[in-house]
Scaffold this motif. Structure first.
Motif, mmCIF file in Angstrom:
data_model
loop_
_atom_site.group_PDB
_atom_site.id
_atom_site.type_symbol
_atom_site.label_atom_id
_atom_site.label_comp_id
_atom_site.label_asym_id
_atom_site.label_seq_id
_atom_site.Cartn_x
_atom_site.Cartn_y
_atom_site.Cartn_z
ATOM 1 N N MET A 146 0.821 -1.210 0.000
ATOM 2 C CA MET A 146 0.000 0.000 0.000
ATOM 3 C C MET A 146 0.861 1.268 0.000
ATOM 4 S SD MET A 146 -2.895 -1.282 -0.293
ATOM 5 C CE MET A 146 -3.833 -2.780 0.008
ATOM 6 N N ILE A 147 1.977 1.240 0.742
ATOM 7 C CA ILE A 147 2.871 2.395 0.769
ATOM 8 C C ILE A 147 3.478 2.639 -0.604
ATOM 9 C CG2 ILE A 147 5.039 3.299 1.712
ATOM 10 C CD1 ILE A 147 4.377 1.864 4.326
ATOM 11 N N ALA A 179 2.198 1.753 -3.429
ATOM 12 C CA ALA A 179 1.122 2.274 -4.276
ATOM 13 C C ALA A 179 0.950 3.774 -4.061
ATOM 14 C CB ALA A 179 -0.190 1.542 -3.971
ATOM 15 N N SER A 180 1.085 4.226 -2.802
ATOM 16 C CA SER A 180 0.980 5.655 -2.492
ATOM 17 C C SER A 180 2.137 6.438 -3.093
ATOM 18 C CB SER A 180 0.948 5.869 -0.969
ATOM 19 O OG SER A 180 -0.148 5.206 -0.387
ATOM 20 N N GLY A 187 1.554 6.682 -6.749
ATOM 21 C CA GLY A 187 0.469 7.628 -7.007
ATOM 22 C C GLY A 187 0.919 9.073 -6.876
ATOM 23 N N ALA A 188 1.819 9.343 -5.925
ATOM 24 C CA ALA A 188 2.322 10.707 -5.732
ATOM 25 C C ALA A 188 3.250 11.127 -6.858
ATOM 26 C CB ALA A 188 3.046 10.811 -4.389
ATOM 27 N N THR A 237 -0.005 1.487 -9.921
ATOM 28 C CA THR A 237 -0.621 1.783 -8.619
ATOM 29 C C THR A 237 -1.635 0.721 -8.218
ATOM 30 O OG1 THR A 237 -0.344 4.158 -8.999
ATOM 31 C CG2 THR A 237 -1.888 3.505 -7.277
ATOM 32 N N ILE A 258 -1.848 -2.236 -5.076
ATOM 33 C CA ILE A 258 -3.008 -2.307 -4.170
ATOM 34 C C ILE A 258 -3.605 -3.715 -4.193
ATOM 35 C CG2 ILE A 258 -5.375 -1.494 -3.805
ATOM 36 C CD1 ILE A 258 -4.462 1.248 -4.819
#
Length: 332
Positions: free
Chosen positions: A95-96, A98-99, A102-103, A175, A179
């Protein structure tokens, strides 16, 4: 041993198979996106470092995780502590990452990406070794080839279908892939933990307590040789054949990759088909024959300059690799 204890615990084995499939898909996604992420985030210079780190982690962490899991089981009866930590950490890191993706490359989280990759490699190997060590509690030793036949089937079929998995991964995008990977690992890990009955945990503890006789140095060497042979067989089927066919037989294009995937699928189906027969044969004789067959196949691959002979060498290697997989664990 009672009749009940002599049974194969299929619900637990199915859940382990599902966990294994999640792990394989995660590895495929990792290999697909790692070079892309390193390039997009300007971390290309870390590529060699990550390759070396991965090799060290794959050698050291599973063995240490297995030892620690056995220690925790013997001390307080909590075998799944390390397993739960590994599953939770892996899902969280997915999840990190993916973040971070995404950023984007300009995001504040960019510097954390290499550390997340290293931590992901560690956490992935924290739980799979304890999970696999439960196999001996899922079935009596004489039926382990049947269990391995099933697990090898589901695992290698996913590897054999890698082009389809890669296509699905590319469809999801980076991303969403991470997830989904986190969800797959956490869900399959949860069900594996929940399905494992108290009877299985007690059986595992009894087996651990019964292992008081010190093993000879030769015993460990024999197990290491089997592990090394499995690694060599997988390397030839997955890495050597596509690369060698591409350079030696350029007329076939990238067909070497499809031949490799086909051989993996053949090996998986063969293992499942003969696992019941192998269960009643002498394990050491099957193991010795497997090593010889695979050795012959590898030699043919190395020495051949003919496409048809090379394919025959691949088939021989796949046969030896197949029987080695289902006899290796019972031997150990």
């Amino acid at each position: 041993m009672t009749a009940k204890a002599n049974d194969i615990k299929w619900p637990e084995i199915f859940s382990l198979g599902a966990l294994n499939v999640s792990v394989v898909i995660s590895w495929i996604a990792y290999h697909e996106y790692q070079p892309i992420l390193l390039e997009n985030f300007s971390f290309d210079h870390l590529s060699d470092f990550l390759i070396v780190s991965k090799a060290i982690i794959l050698v050291m962490i599973p063995a240490l995780a297995g030892l620690l899991a056995d220690y925790l089981l013997g001390k307080n009866g909590k075998f799944f502590t390390l397993f739960t930590v590994g599953i939770g950490a892996t899902a969280m890191i997915f999840m990190i990452v993916a973040s971070v993706i995404g950023a984007g490359p300009v995001g504040a989280l960019k510097p954390f990406l290499p550390y997340m990759i290293i931590l992901w490699l560690i956490s992935m190997n924290l739980f799979i070794s304890p999970a696999y060590s439960m196999i001996e509690a899922f079935a009596p030793a004489q039926k382990l080839p049947i269990v391995m036949g099933f697990l090898f089937l589901v695992t290698e079929l996913v590897y054999a279908l890698e082009p389809l998995v890669v296509g699905l991964v590319q469809f999801f995008g980076d991303t969403l892939t991470f997830i989904v990977g986190g969800i797959l690992i956490s869900a399959s890990g949860y069900f594996f933990h929940k399905i494992s009955s108290d009877e299985v945990i007690s059986r595992k503890k009894e087996l651990l307590e019964a292992k008081t006789k010190p093993q000879s140095f030769i015993s460990y060497v024999a197990i290491l040789v089997v592990g090394l042979a499995l690694g060599i067989g997988k390397a030839f089927l997955v890495e050597y054949i596509p690369a060698s066919f591409e350079t030696t037989f350029p007329d076939i294009g990238n067909a070497g990759s499809y031949i490799s995937f086909g051989l993996l699928g053949f090996s998986a189906i063969l293992a499942f088909a003969i696992s019941k027969k192998v269960a009643i044969w002498n394990t050491q004789k099957v193991l010795s024959a497997s090593l010889i067959i695979m050795g012959v196949g590898v030699l043919v691959l190395l020495l051949s300059s003919s496409l048809s002979v090379s394919i025959a060498g691949g088939i021989i290697t796949a046969i030896g690799f197949s029987t080695l997989n289902i006899s290796g664990l019972p031997f150990a």
